[in-house]
Design an enzyme around this catalytic site. Sequence first.
Site, PDB file in Angstrom:
ATOM      1  N   VAL A  63      40.414  37.229  29.596  1.00  0.00           N
ATOM      2  CA  VAL A  63      39.887  37.503  31.132  1.00  0.00           C
ATOM      3  C   VAL A  63      40.863  38.460  32.475  1.00  0.00           C
ATOM      4  O   VAL A  63      42.357  38.462  31.761  1.00  0.00           O
ATOM      5  CB  VAL A  63      40.521  35.781  31.843  1.00  0.00           C
ATOM      6  CG1 VAL A  63      40.620  35.540  33.417  1.00  0.00           C
ATOM      7  CG2 VAL A  63      40.153  34.928  31.416  1.00  0.00           C
ATOM      8  N   CYS A  64      40.051  38.519  33.284  1.00  0.00           N
ATOM      9  CA  CYS A  64      40.800  39.620  34.458  1.00  0.00           C
ATOM     10  C   CYS A  64      39.875  39.270  35.064  1.00  0.00           C
ATOM     11  O   CYS A  64      39.420  38.670  35.861  1.00  0.00           O
ATOM     12  CB  CYS A  64      40.567  40.700  33.351  1.00  0.00           C
ATOM     13  SG  CYS A  64      38.904  41.753  33.716  1.00  0.00           S
ATOM     14  N   ALA A  65      39.452  40.572  36.637  1.00  0.00           N
ATOM     15  CA  ALA A  65      39.122  39.547  37.536  1.00  0.00           C
ATOM     16  C   ALA A  65      37.984  39.947  37.511  1.00  0.00           C
ATOM     17  O   ALA A  65      37.391  39.271  38.117  1.00  0.00           O
ATOM     18  CB  ALA A  65      39.753  40.790  38.301  1.00  0.00           C
ATOM     19  N   THR A  91      37.873  35.918  36.276  1.00  0.00           N
ATOM     20  CA  THR A  91      38.042  35.369  37.982  1.00  0.00           C
ATOM     21  C   THR A  91      37.834  34.607  39.384  1.00  0.00           C
ATOM     22  O   THR A  91      37.454  33.870  39.595  1.00  0.00           O
ATOM     23  CB  THR A  91      40.403  35.508  38.205  1.00  0.00           C
ATOM     24  OG1 THR A  91      40.192  36.510  38.471  1.00  0.00           O
ATOM     25  CG2 THR A  91      40.414  35.175  36.920  1.00  0.00           C
TER      26      THR A  91
END
Length: 189
Positions: A63-65, A91
């Site tokens: 997961v990242c932005a 996210t």
Amino acid sequence: MTTTLTTTAVRERLHTLVVIDVRTPGEYAGGHLPGAHNIPLDDLEHALPTLRETADRGDLLMVCASGTRSQNAGTTLASNGIPAASLEGGTAAWASAGGELHRPATTAAPKWAMDRQVRLTAGSLVLLGLLLGQVIHPAFQLLSAGVAAGLVYSALSNSCAMASLLGKLPYNRTNRTDLNNTLAALRHN
């Protein structure tokens, strides 16, 4: 090619996934998926042996932005024989879909998210180039033009050299103790 999961699919499977957040510690502290472990993209190579062990026990979700760095992480893992999925939209998509974000309790001043650091740095360089171009020599306006070109390239390529450089600054780096604690937690999970 990394498998991409929608927010709906992740919500249904979250209790079975080992979530690895590859953003900087400051971004992670600003809000992350429940149960996520922070291993910044720059530290991924160091974490490969632990991630291999973890993947043997359960499915990994990177997961990242926005999903770009997690796709890059998934590609790195895949090239090392470690299967992983990536959260489509990161996210930002998770929060937009009503997903809960956890924030660590801390008394330290919050770190700025990487996109905010990039906006500050780019804006400051553009203003500096324009100011120096008026006061000292017009050639300094090339600094502003260079930053503008970099931002256009960043949008077209969905990458950001400025973020990569800012990520190497000491306050954006993972504390080795924090990373080692994260890796220990994954080994004993």
